[in-house]
Each structure stands twice: as structure tokens, then as C-alpha cells.
Design a protein around this motif. Structure first.
Motif, PDB file in Angstrom:
ATOM      1  N   PRO A  38      35.900  97.534 -13.788  1.00 14.94           N
ATOM      2  CA  PRO A  38      36.041  98.969 -14.065  1.00 14.94           C
ATOM      3  C   PRO A  38      37.466  99.482 -13.933  1.00 14.94           C
ATOM      4  CG  PRO A  38      34.092  98.565 -12.734  1.00 14.94           C
ATOM      5  CD  PRO A  38      34.837  97.263 -12.796  1.00 14.94           C
ATOM      6  N   ASP A  39      38.367  98.681 -13.346  1.00 15.59           N
ATOM      7  CA  ASP A  39      39.772  99.083 -13.232  1.00 15.59           C
ATOM      8  C   ASP A  39      40.567  98.768 -14.483  1.00 15.59           C
ATOM      9  OD1 ASP A  39      39.320  99.892 -10.600  1.00 15.59           O
ATOM     10  OD2 ASP A  39      39.783  97.905  -9.795  1.00 15.59           O
ATOM     11  N   ASP A  40      39.993  97.999 -15.415  1.00 17.16           N
ATOM     12  CA  ASP A  40      40.729  97.536 -16.588  1.00 17.16           C
ATOM     13  C   ASP A  40      40.633  98.523 -17.748  1.00 17.16           C
ATOM     14  OD1 ASP A  40      41.470  95.146 -15.365  1.00 17.16           O
ATOM     15  OD2 ASP A  40      39.595  94.165 -15.937  1.00 17.16           O
ATOM     16  N   PRO A  41      41.706  98.622 -18.557  1.00 16.26           N
ATOM     17  CA  PRO A  41      41.666  99.497 -19.742  1.00 16.26           C
ATOM     18  C   PRO A  41      40.577  99.094 -20.737  1.00 16.26           C
ATOM     19  CG  PRO A  41      43.925  98.826 -19.249  1.00 16.26           C
ATOM     20  CD  PRO A  41      43.032  97.989 -18.382  1.00 16.26           C
ATOM     21  N   GLU A  42      40.184  97.820 -20.714  1.00 16.93           N
ATOM     22  CA  GLU A  42      39.176  97.318 -21.651  1.00 16.93           C
ATOM     23  C   GLU A  42      37.755  97.688 -21.245  1.00 16.93           C
ATOM     24  OE1 GLU A  42      37.880  92.994 -23.604  1.00 16.93           O
ATOM     25  OE2 GLU A  42      39.466  93.091 -22.097  1.00 16.93           O
ATOM     26  N   TRP A  43      37.572  98.187 -20.036  1.00 16.73           N
ATOM     27  CA  TRP A  43      36.225  98.513 -19.543  1.00 16.73           C
ATOM     28  C   TRP A  43      35.597  99.611 -20.397  1.00 16.73           C
ATOM     29  CZ3 TRP A  43      32.942  96.275 -16.276  1.00 16.73           C
ATOM     30  CH2 TRP A  43      31.875  97.010 -15.761  1.00 16.73           C
ATOM     31  N   PRO A  44      34.377  99.399 -20.920  1.00 18.65           N
ATOM     32  CA  PRO A  44      33.748 100.408 -21.799  1.00 18.65           C
ATOM     33  C   PRO A  44      33.080 101.523 -20.994  1.00 18.65           C
ATOM     34  CG  PRO A  44      32.329  98.491 -21.616  1.00 18.65           C
ATOM     35  CD  PRO A  44      33.570  98.169 -20.811  1.00 18.65           C
ATOM     36  N   SER A  45      33.866 102.290 -20.295  1.00 20.78           N
ATOM     37  CA  SER A  45      33.317 103.303 -19.377  1.00 20.78           C
ATOM     38  C   SER A  45      32.481 104.346 -20.111  1.00 20.78           C
ATOM     39  CB  SER A  45      34.449 103.987 -18.602  1.00 20.78           C
ATOM     40  OG  SER A  45      35.423 104.505 -19.484  1.00 20.78           O
ATOM     41  N   TRP A  46      32.912 104.723 -21.308  1.00 23.83           N
ATOM     42  CA  TRP A  46      32.157 105.727 -22.062  1.00 23.83           C
ATOM     43  C   TRP A  46      30.764 105.209 -22.401  1.00 23.83           C
ATOM     44  CZ3 TRP A  46      30.740 110.189 -23.726  1.00 23.83           C
ATOM     45  CH2 TRP A  46      30.110 110.353 -24.951  1.00 23.83           C
ATOM     46  N   ARG A  47      30.673 103.936 -22.787  1.00 24.18           N
ATOM     47  CA  ARG A  47      29.395 103.348 -23.139  1.00 24.18           C
ATOM     48  C   ARG A  47      28.468 103.241 -21.925  1.00 24.18           C
ATOM     49  NH1 ARG A  47      27.962 104.234 -27.928  1.00 24.18           N
ATOM     50  NH2 ARG A  47      29.114 103.222 -29.594  1.00 24.18           N
ATOM     51  N   LEU A  48      29.026 102.904 -20.778  1.00 25.30           N
ATOM     52  CA  LEU A  48      28.211 102.649 -19.589  1.00 25.30           C
ATOM     53  C   LEU A  48      27.915 103.913 -18.801  1.00 25.30           C
ATOM     54  CD1 LEU A  48      29.935  99.349 -18.399  1.00 25.30           C
ATOM     55  CD2 LEU A  48      27.855  99.600 -19.768  1.00 25.30           C
ATOM     56  N   LEU A  49      28.441 105.045 -19.270  1.00 25.98           N
ATOM     57  CA  LEU A  49      28.227 106.303 -18.554  1.00 25.98           C
ATOM     58  C   LEU A  49      26.745 106.634 -18.436  1.00 25.98           C
ATOM     59  CD1 LEU A  49      29.506 108.816 -17.235  1.00 25.98           C
ATOM     60  CD2 LEU A  49      29.589 109.854 -19.517  1.00 25.98           C
ATOM     61  N   GLY A  50      25.986 106.330 -19.485  1.00 25.38           N
ATOM     62  CA  GLY A  50      24.554 106.637 -19.464  1.00 25.38           C
ATOM     63  C   GLY A  50      23.821 105.923 -18.349  1.00 25.38           C
ATOM     64  N   LEU A  51      24.215 104.663 -18.071  1.00 23.77           N
ATOM     65  CA  LEU A  51      23.563 103.920 -16.986  1.00 23.77           C
ATOM     66  C   LEU A  51      23.825 104.583 -15.640  1.00 23.77           C
ATOM     67  CD1 LEU A  51      24.316 100.209 -17.999  1.00 23.77           C
ATOM     68  CD2 LEU A  51      22.102 101.387 -18.083  1.00 23.77           C
ATOM     69  N   ALA A  52      25.026 105.131 -15.477  1.00 22.56           N
ATOM     70  CA  ALA A  52      25.372 105.769 -14.205  1.00 22.56           C
ATOM     71  C   ALA A  52      24.533 107.013 -13.955  1.00 22.56           C
ATOM     72  CB  ALA A  52      26.861 106.119 -14.191  1.00 22.56           C
ATOM     73  N   GLN A  53      23.958 107.584 -15.022  1.00 18.30           N
ATOM     74  CA  GLN A  53      23.173 108.804 -14.880  1.00 18.30           C
ATOM     75  C   GLN A  53      21.703 108.521 -14.565  1.00 18.30           C
ATOM     76  OE1 GLN A  53      24.741 111.724 -15.020  1.00 18.30           O
ATOM     77  NE2 GLN A  53      26.666 110.754 -15.560  1.00 18.30           N
ATOM     78  N   LEU A  54      21.270 107.265 -14.670  1.00 16.75           N
ATOM     79  CA  LEU A  54      19.870 106.936 -14.423  1.00 16.75           C
ATOM     80  C   LEU A  54      19.580 106.822 -12.934  1.00 16.75           C
ATOM     81  CD1 LEU A  54      19.244 104.270 -17.212  1.00 16.75           C
ATOM     82  CD2 LEU A  54      18.779 106.727 -17.273  1.00 16.75           C
ATOM     83  N   ASP A  55      18.319 106.947 -12.578  1.00 18.84           N
ATOM     84  CA  ASP A  55      17.896 106.920 -11.180  1.00 18.84           C
ATOM     85  C   ASP A  55      17.519 105.494 -10.781  1.00 18.84           C
ATOM     86  OD1 ASP A  55      16.887 107.305  -8.667  1.00 18.84           O
ATOM     87  OD2 ASP A  55      15.171 108.525  -9.287  1.00 18.84           O
ATOM     88  N   PRO A  56      18.334 104.835  -9.914  1.00 23.67           N
ATOM     89  CA  PRO A  56      18.006 103.467  -9.517  1.00 23.67           C
ATOM     90  C   PRO A  56      16.714 103.373  -8.712  1.00 23.67           C
ATOM     91  CG  PRO A  56      19.832 104.320  -8.212  1.00 23.67           C
ATOM     92  CD  PRO A  56      19.571 105.310  -9.305  1.00 23.67           C
TER      93      PRO A  56
END
Length: 378
Positions: free
Chosen positions: A72-90
Motif C-alpha cells: 500500500p506504500d507503493d505508487p502502483e498500489w490500486p488504492s482506488w480499486r480496493l477502496l470498496g473492500l475497505a468499506q465492507l464489514d469484516p
């Protein structure tokens, strides 16, 4: 090194560890895992492998096969794409966590390759009809610059990758094992070709073998890295329906191709279409209509709407309509007012923000004043 060490310790999605990293940072989280200075929720998942640090060896393996680890520290990390996963309830699904790292083989940027992408999945025992349709749709999309994402399995997956490669288009294979282990073994040449011109991706460290539960976790990445999921053929109990489930939870469009009513390979597609879980599509143009990016009108263009919000469709249009012209609303309030699920609302809001139609403050989300006023506002 801390990212790689932790990736090996938990070997897959781990929401409590992701929360710890977000709270104290990755280096301090790695120290806490090594010393077992952990909350109870993390002691079980880290107990088996926390005493073994093979980070240096893992990086050597990746270098030897021409791969890399993307954090997640790298410029290549697809943070925009993975944002949806961060919003889900584990709490509802432990596999919904954002991956700690992504192990990658291939010359392309993961961030750029996933900018306009479609997942194409389906039956492992595909029919001639399914292979033909997959080749036509995936090939046409790849020729138009879309990245084809799939799991490199037999049947529809493999056909989708081959169709993209045949037209020189980009393709990403997401594996449920280490990127140094071709799975299935019979697709070693296919995966090698994908690694030469596209990307082979996994959240599992090199050397990891495939297990059943890892395929289900892998499916969330197939859905998360794309603009939508297309199922070409699927039996009633097909794993492709699991990928569709993730797409719907992430607010991505789910699409399905109909087949002969006598074909057992299309029963799952027909059920998803009938139950409203997927939209019926038959060609690449229909896929683009449903999964393509927001297209805002150019000001002054003849025959086009003068309001950017007039170009909205689907969940984005419903969420924007639920926002008041004055004041802010929380995502849960927008879900109640729009009739959408909370994950769908949370996935739509960043898209609206990217289109510069909404903003956020301490009170929630609000409409932005657009540069070009609508006729009814004049």
C-alpha cells in the motif's frame, strides 16, 4: 520487509491485522506480531507462523522469477480499486479485508492496468458456445483497450485470457496460490505468456499452494480490480456466482450472457438474470454501456445535457438524487433514502466525488455546486 513478513504470517486476508497496521503502522505491527504483544483477535491467526521470518527469501524468489511485491506504500498500489473492500464489514465476512500486499509478475503497472477492466468468469467445463462467446466479447473489449481479468482456470477463464492475448490486449490473472506456482499446472504456458505481456497477481506469498477457501477469497480481488463482472457460462452451483456476489457487495455491475435453455452450463446465468442478480448482455458494446466509466457531457455540445449529473446512471444516479441540495447526509441515511445497500452507497460515493459532483465534511456527504448550472437553476 515488514509488509512481506506479515503477508507470510497470515497468508491471506486478515481484517484485525489490517486494522492494527492502520492504527500503529506496519513496522510497529510487525514488531507486535513477533513479540505476540497482540489483542486476542490476532493471536490465533498469527500463532502458527509468527516465529518464522522468510521475508528476505521471499523477495529473492520474486526477483528470480522477475516479480515484485506491491504494498500500500507503493505508487502502483490500486488504492482506488480496493477502496470498496475497505468499506465492507469484516464481521459479516472475514475474507472481505483489503489484501496486505499483492505479489505481481509482469511488465505492466497494476494501477494503470486496472483503470478500465472487466472480470470475465464462468464454467470450468465450458461448451463450444461459451468459448465462442467469451472469445468474441473478451477479444472485442481487449481490442478497445479494456483489461480482461480472470482466474486462469480451465474453461471460460482460460478462454478470456487467450482472447485478450490474441489481440495484443492487456490481461490480468488473479491466482489463489503463489505467483510462482502455475495453477492449474496445465496452464503453465498460458500463465507464462500472461506474465510476459500482462500481469499475474496474488495476495499469497510465493510457494503457497492453492486451497479451496483461498479461491473464494481470491474472487473478491477479481471483482475489486474491475469495473464489473461478466459471467459467460455458469452451472447452478458455479463458483462464478461467488464472484458476482462480491461484485454486488462492492457496487460493481454484474452481467451475464444467456445460453440455450437446454444447456446445464447456462442454468446459473439464467437464474442470476431471472432473480435480478445480473444484467443480460450479449456483446461488448452492451458490456461497455453497463460497466463503462462515467461519461460527463462536454459543455455546449449539441444534443447533450448541460448538467453533469444528467449523465449519471445506476447506483450513482440514485445516490446523487438522494442527496439534498442543501446540507449533508451520512451513507446510512443515503442507503435508506435511495433503497440501495450500504456497501453500494459507499462504492458510489467515491465515483461521484471523482466526477466532482459531491464532497464530504463532518456532517457527511453533500452536493457540490457544478461549474455549469442546470437550466432549472438559472
Amino acid at each position: 520487509m515488514a509488509w512481506v513478513y506479515l503477508s507470510r504470517v497470515v497468508a491471506g486476508p486478515c481484517a484485525p491485522l489490517s486494522a492494527l497496521i492502520e492504527s500503529v503502522g506496519v513496522v510497529e505491527a510487525a514488531r507486535a506480531v513477533r513479540e505476540c504483544a497482540l489483542p486476542q483477535s490476532l493471536r490465533g491467526p498469527t500463532e502458527q507462523r509468527r516465529g518464522s521470518d522468510s521475508a528476505a527469501r521471499d523477495l529473492e524468489v520474486m526477483e528470480r522469477i522477475g516479480g515484485r511485491v506491491v504494498t500500500p506504500d507503493d505508487p502502483e498500489w490500486p488504492s482506488w480499486r480496493l477502496l470498496g473492500l475497505a468499506q465492507l464489514d469484516p464481521g459479516q465476512d472475514r475474507d472481505c479485508a483489503v489484501p496486505l500486499v499483492l505479489w505481481v509478475r509482469g511488465p505492466r503497472s497494476l494501477l494503470e492496468s486496472s483503470d478500465r477492466a472487466l472480470a470475465v468468469v464462468g464454467a470450468r467445463c465450458s461448451s463450444g458456445y461459451g468459448n465462442q462467446v467469451t472469445g468474441e466479447i473478451a477479444g472485442d473489449l481487449a481490442a478497445k483497450g479494456w483489461t480482461i481479468v480472470s482466474g486462469a482456470a480451465f474453461g471460460i477463464d482460460g478462454m478470456a485470457h487467450r482472447a485478450a492475448l490474441a489481440v495484443g490486449g492487456p490481461t490480468i490473472a488473479v491466482l489463489a496460490c503463489g505467483v510462482d506456482r502455475p495453477y492449474p499446472a496445465q496452464h503453465d504456458r498460458l500463465l507464462a505468456e500472461i506474465a510476459e505481456t500482462g500481469l499475474v497477481v496474488s495476495e499469497y506469498p510465493p510457494g503457497t499452494t492453492a486451497h479451496k477457501h483461498q479461491f473464494l477469497a481470491r474472487n473478491r480481488l477479481v471483482a475489486a480490480l474491475t469495473d464489473g463482472v461478466l459471467v459467460v457460462e455458469a452451472g447452478l452451483r458455479s463458483g462464478a456466482r461467488n464472484t458476482v456476489k462480491w461484485a454486488r457487495r462492492l457496487g460493481r455491475p454484474a452481467l451475464a450472457v444467456p445460453g440455450p435453455v437446454t444447456s446445464a452450463a447456462s442454468v446459473g446465468c439464467h437464474r442470476m438474470i431471472r432473480d435480478g442478480e445480473a444484467l443480460l448482455v450479449t456483446r461488448a458494446e452492451e458490456v461497455i454501456d453497463e460497466a463503462g466509466p462515467l461519461r460527463l457531457p462536454v459543455s455546449g455540445s449539441a444534443g447533450q445535457a448541460t448538467c453533469p449529473e444528467d449523465a449519471l446512471s445506476g447506483d450513482e444516479a440514485l445516490v446523487f438524487a438522494a442527496l439534498p441540495k442543501i446540507g449533508s447526509r451520512l451513507p446510512r441515511e443515503l442507503a435508506q433514502q435511495s433503497g440501495l445497500s450500504l456497501p453500494a452507497v459507499r462504492a458510489a460515493l467515491p465515483a461521484l466525488e471523482l466526477a466532482e459532483l459531491v464532497g464530504t465534511d463532518e456532517g457527511g456527504w453533500y452536493r457540490k455546486r457544478t461549474r455549469h448550472r442546470c437550466p432549472e437553476d438559472k
